[in-house]
Design a protein around this motif. Structure first.
Motif, PDB file in Angstrom:
ATOM      1  N   PRO A  15     -27.678  49.388 -18.593  1.00 28.07           N
ATOM      2  CA  PRO A  15     -27.946  48.127 -19.277  1.00 28.07           C
ATOM      3  C   PRO A  15     -26.963  47.049 -18.843  1.00 28.07           C
ATOM      4  O   PRO A  15     -25.796  47.330 -18.610  1.00 28.07           O
ATOM      5  N   ARG A  16     -27.424  45.809 -18.776  1.00 28.21           N
ATOM      6  CA  ARG A  16     -26.584  44.699 -18.332  1.00 28.21           C
ATOM      7  C   ARG A  16     -26.697  43.541 -19.292  1.00 28.21           C
ATOM      8  O   ARG A  16     -27.706  43.381 -19.957  1.00 28.21           O
ATOM      9  N   TYR A  17     -25.665  42.698 -19.341  1.00 31.93           N
ATOM     10  CA  TYR A  17     -25.783  41.447 -20.053  1.00 31.93           C
ATOM     11  C   TYR A  17     -26.745  40.566 -19.272  1.00 31.93           C
ATOM     12  O   TYR A  17     -26.764  40.574 -18.039  1.00 31.93           O
ATOM     13  N   SER A  18     -27.533  39.757 -19.983  1.00 28.61           N
ATOM     14  CA  SER A  18     -28.479  38.873 -19.306  1.00 28.61           C
ATOM     15  C   SER A  18     -27.722  37.798 -18.540  1.00 28.61           C
ATOM     16  O   SER A  18     -26.614  37.395 -18.932  1.00 28.61           O
ATOM     17  N   GLN A  19     -28.333  37.329 -17.450  1.00 28.79           N
ATOM     18  CA  GLN A  19     -27.698  36.284 -16.656  1.00 28.79           C
ATOM     19  C   GLN A  19     -27.588  34.993 -17.462  1.00 28.79           C
ATOM     20  O   GLN A  19     -26.639  34.220 -17.290  1.00 28.79           O
ATOM     21  N   GLY A  20     -28.571  34.761 -18.355  1.00 29.18           N
ATOM     22  CA  GLY A  20     -28.497  33.574 -19.198  1.00 29.18           C
ATOM     23  C   GLY A  20     -27.288  33.612 -20.113  1.00 29.18           C
ATOM     24  O   GLY A  20     -26.620  32.588 -20.318  1.00 29.18           O
TER      25      GLY A  20
ATOM     26  N   ALA B 126     -16.593  41.685 -10.602  1.00 28.29           N
ATOM     27  CA  ALA B 126     -16.160  43.078 -10.516  1.00 28.29           C
ATOM     28  C   ALA B 126     -16.796  43.917 -11.609  1.00 28.29           C
ATOM     29  O   ALA B 126     -17.116  45.083 -11.399  1.00 28.29           O
ATOM     30  N   SER B 127     -17.002  43.327 -12.799  1.00 27.53           N
ATOM     31  CA  SER B 127     -17.510  44.107 -13.923  1.00 27.53           C
ATOM     32  C   SER B 127     -19.022  44.252 -13.909  1.00 27.53           C
ATOM     33  O   SER B 127     -19.554  45.233 -14.406  1.00 27.53           O
ATOM     34  N   GLN B 128     -19.740  43.262 -13.344  1.00 25.13           N
ATOM     35  CA  GLN B 128     -21.195  43.331 -13.415  1.00 25.13           C
ATOM     36  C   GLN B 128     -21.914  42.924 -12.134  1.00 25.13           C
ATOM     37  O   GLN B 128     -23.133  42.807 -12.126  1.00 25.13           O
ATOM     38  N   GLY B 129     -21.204  42.691 -11.058  1.00 24.84           N
ATOM     39  CA  GLY B 129     -21.865  42.457  -9.790  1.00 24.84           C
ATOM     40  C   GLY B 129     -22.009  40.997  -9.389  1.00 24.84           C
ATOM     41  O   GLY B 129     -21.640  40.087 -10.117  1.00 24.84           O
ATOM     42  N   ARG B 130     -22.576  40.793  -8.174  1.00 28.90           N
ATOM     43  CA  ARG B 130     -22.656  39.454  -7.584  1.00 28.90           C
ATOM     44  C   ARG B 130     -23.490  38.477  -8.393  1.00 28.90           C
ATOM     45  O   ARG B 130     -23.116  37.310  -8.548  1.00 28.90           O
ATOM     46  N   ALA B 131     -24.642  38.922  -8.902  1.00 20.07           N
ATOM     47  CA  ALA B 131     -25.513  38.016  -9.645  1.00 20.07           C
ATOM     48  C   ALA B 131     -24.791  37.445 -10.862  1.00 20.07           C
ATOM     49  O   ALA B 131     -24.923  36.262 -11.188  1.00 20.07           O
ATOM     50  N   SER B 132     -23.996  38.281 -11.520  1.00 20.19           N
ATOM     51  CA  SER B 132     -23.265  37.829 -12.694  1.00 20.19           C
ATOM     52  C   SER B 132     -22.134  36.880 -12.305  1.00 20.19           C
ATOM     53  O   SER B 132     -21.829  35.934 -13.037  1.00 20.19           O
TER      54      SER B 132
ATOM     55  N   ALA C 192     -22.286  29.247 -11.870  1.00 17.58           N
ATOM     56  CA  ALA C 192     -23.290  28.229 -12.205  1.00 17.58           C
ATOM     57  C   ALA C 192     -22.958  27.575 -13.545  1.00 17.58           C
ATOM     58  O   ALA C 192     -23.096  26.352 -13.704  1.00 17.58           O
ATOM     59  N   GLY C 193     -22.520  28.373 -14.512  1.00 16.92           N
ATOM     60  CA  GLY C 193     -22.126  27.823 -15.803  1.00 16.92           C
ATOM     61  C   GLY C 193     -20.923  26.899 -15.675  1.00 16.92           C
ATOM     62  O   GLY C 193     -20.890  25.809 -16.264  1.00 16.92           O
ATOM     63  N   ILE C 194     -19.933  27.327 -14.888  1.00 14.93           N
ATOM     64  CA  ILE C 194     -18.737  26.513 -14.679  1.00 14.93           C
ATOM     65  C   ILE C 194     -19.093  25.214 -13.954  1.00 14.93           C
ATOM     66  O   ILE C 194     -18.597  24.132 -14.306  1.00 14.93           O
TER      67      ILE C 194
ATOM     68  N   ILE D 298     -24.484  35.250 -19.553  1.00 15.79           N
ATOM     69  CA  ILE D 298     -23.284  35.087 -18.732  1.00 15.79           C
ATOM     70  C   ILE D 298     -23.123  33.631 -18.305  1.00 15.79           C
ATOM     71  O   ILE D 298     -22.013  33.089 -18.281  1.00 15.79           O
ATOM     72  N   PHE D 299     -24.251  32.967 -17.972  1.00 12.28           N
ATOM     73  CA  PHE D 299     -24.215  31.547 -17.635  1.00 12.28           C
ATOM     74  C   PHE D 299     -23.636  30.744 -18.792  1.00 12.28           C
ATOM     75  O   PHE D 299     -22.772  29.880 -18.605  1.00 12.28           O
ATOM     76  N   ARG D 300     -24.098  31.030 -20.010  1.00 12.15           N
ATOM     77  CA  ARG D 300     -23.622  30.288 -21.174  1.00 12.15           C
ATOM     78  C   ARG D 300     -22.136  30.526 -21.417  1.00 12.15           C
ATOM     79  O   ARG D 300     -21.410  29.616 -21.834  1.00 12.15           O
ATOM     80  N   GLN D 301     -21.676  31.757 -21.160  1.00 11.38           N
ATOM     81  CA  GLN D 301     -20.250  32.033 -21.318  1.00 11.38           C
ATOM     82  C   GLN D 301     -19.429  31.191 -20.344  1.00 11.38           C
ATOM     83  O   GLN D 301     -18.404  30.621 -20.718  1.00 11.38           O
ATOM     84  N   GLY D 302     -19.878  31.134 -19.078  1.00 14.74           N
ATOM     85  CA  GLY D 302     -19.176  30.306 -18.097  1.00 14.74           C
ATOM     86  C   GLY D 302     -19.188  28.841 -18.478  1.00 14.74           C
ATOM     87  O   GLY D 302     -18.171  28.144 -18.353  1.00 14.74           O
ATOM     88  N   LEU D 303     -20.337  28.363 -18.962  1.00 11.06           N
ATOM     89  CA  LEU D 303     -20.473  26.964 -19.359  1.00 11.06           C
ATOM     90  C   LEU D 303     -19.556  26.635 -20.538  1.00 11.06           C
ATOM     91  O   LEU D 303     -18.804  25.641 -20.501  1.00 11.06           O
ATOM     92  N   LEU D 304     -19.601  27.475 -21.577  1.00 13.80           N
ATOM     93  CA  LEU D 304     -18.782  27.203 -22.759  1.00 13.80           C
ATOM     94  C   LEU D 304     -17.295  27.303 -22.459  1.00 13.80           C
ATOM     95  O   LEU D 304     -16.487  26.525 -22.970  1.00 13.80           O
ATOM     96  N   THR D 305     -16.931  28.273 -21.612  1.00 11.83           N
ATOM     97  CA  THR D 305     -15.525  28.413 -21.238  1.00 11.83           C
ATOM     98  C   THR D 305     -15.033  27.143 -20.561  1.00 11.83           C
ATOM     99  O   THR D 305     -13.915  26.681 -20.806  1.00 11.83           O
TER     100      THR D 305
END
Length: 210
Positions: free
Chosen positions: A106-111, A33-39, A45-47, A113-120
Motif C-alpha cells: 500500500p502507498r500514500y496517494s500522490q495527491g 527514498a521512502s516511497q519512490g520516484r513518483a512520490s 510538484a507541491g513545493i 503527497i503533493f498536498r504535503q509538499g505544498l503545505l510544507t
C-alpha cells in the motif's frame, strides 16, 4: 518580460541556491527514498506550486504583511512547525510497509503527497520573505507587468529546481529501494522521513526568530 541577460543572471543565482542542500531538498530526498520516484516528483510538484503562490503573494504585496506585522510571521511559522511535527509523528508510527517503495505494498496517494509538499512550502514564511527579497532585484518596471515578470522568474526557479532535484529523486529512490529489500533496514526510509519532518519542525519553530 525580463531581458534575457536578467533571466540568465537570475538562473545562475537559482542554480547556486537550489544546488545547496536545504529543507526542500531533504524533504524531497527522504520522500523519494521512502516511497519512490513518483512520490519524490509529487513532493517537488507541491513545493513548486507553493513557490508560484509565494511569487503571486509577493507580486501583489501580500508578503509585506510579514514585514509590517511580525505576529503574522510567527503565526504562520508555528502553524508550519505543528504541521511538520504531525507528519513526523505519522512517519515514525508507520510499520514499514506503507512507505516502502516495493511493488504491491500500500502507498500514500500522490495527491496526498503533493498536498504535503505544498503545505510544507506555504507554511514556511521564510520562503515568502526569500521571494520578496530576491525577485524584485531582477524585476524591470519598464519591461511590463511586474506580476508577469515575477511569474516568469518563478518558472525559471522551478525549472532549475526540477533539474537539480530530479537528480536527487533518482539517487534517493534507488537508495530507498535497495534498503527496502533488506529486512533489517526496512523501516530506515520512514525513519529518515520522520527525522527530516521533525528536524524541519524544530528549525521552523525555534530557528525562525529574526
Amino acid at each position: 518580460m525580463p531581458d534575457l541577460s536578467i533571466i540568465g543572471l537570475f538562473a545562475i543565482a537559482c542554480l547556486a541556491l537550489t544546488a545547496t542542500p536545504g529543507p526542500d531538498m531533504l524533504l524531497i530526498a527522504s520522500r523519494s527514498a521512502s516511497q519512490g520516484r513518483a512520490s519524490g516528483l509529487a513532493t517537488y510538484a507541491g513545493i513548486a506550486t507553493g513557490t508560484y503562490c509565494h511569487a503571486l503573494a509577493a507580486a501583489f504585496g501580500l508578503s509585506q504583511l510579514f514585514l509590517a506585522a511580525p505576529i503574522a510571521f510567527d503565526i504562520v511559522r508555528y502553524a508550519g512547525a505543528a504541521y511538520l511535527a504531525y507528519l513526523a509523528w505519522k512517519a515514525f508510527r508507520s510499520d514499514g510497509t506503507a512507505l516502502a517503495p516495493v511493488a504491491g505494498l500500500p502507498r500514500y496517494s500522490q495527491g496526498r503527497i503533493f498536498r504535503q509538499g505544498l503545505l510544507t512550502n506555504l507554511l514556511n514564511p521564510k520562503m515568502a520573505l526569500f521571494v520578496l527579497a530576491l525577485f524584485p532585484q531582477f524585476v524591470q518596471p519598464q519591461a511590463g507587468s511586474v506580476a508577469a515578470q515575477i511569474l516568469v522568474l518563478a518558472t525559471v526557479l522551478n525549472l532549475i529546481g526540477l533539474v537539480v532535484n530530479g537528480l536527487v529523486i533518482l539517487t534517493a529512490s534507488r537508495i530507498g529501494a535497495a534498503l527496502s529489500r533488506r529486512t533489517r533496514f526496512r523501516r530506515a526510509p520512514q525513519i529518515l522521513l520522520g527525522t527530516v519532518f521533525a528536524g524541519l519542525a524544530a528549525r521552523l519553530a525555534f530557528g525562525g526568530q529574526r
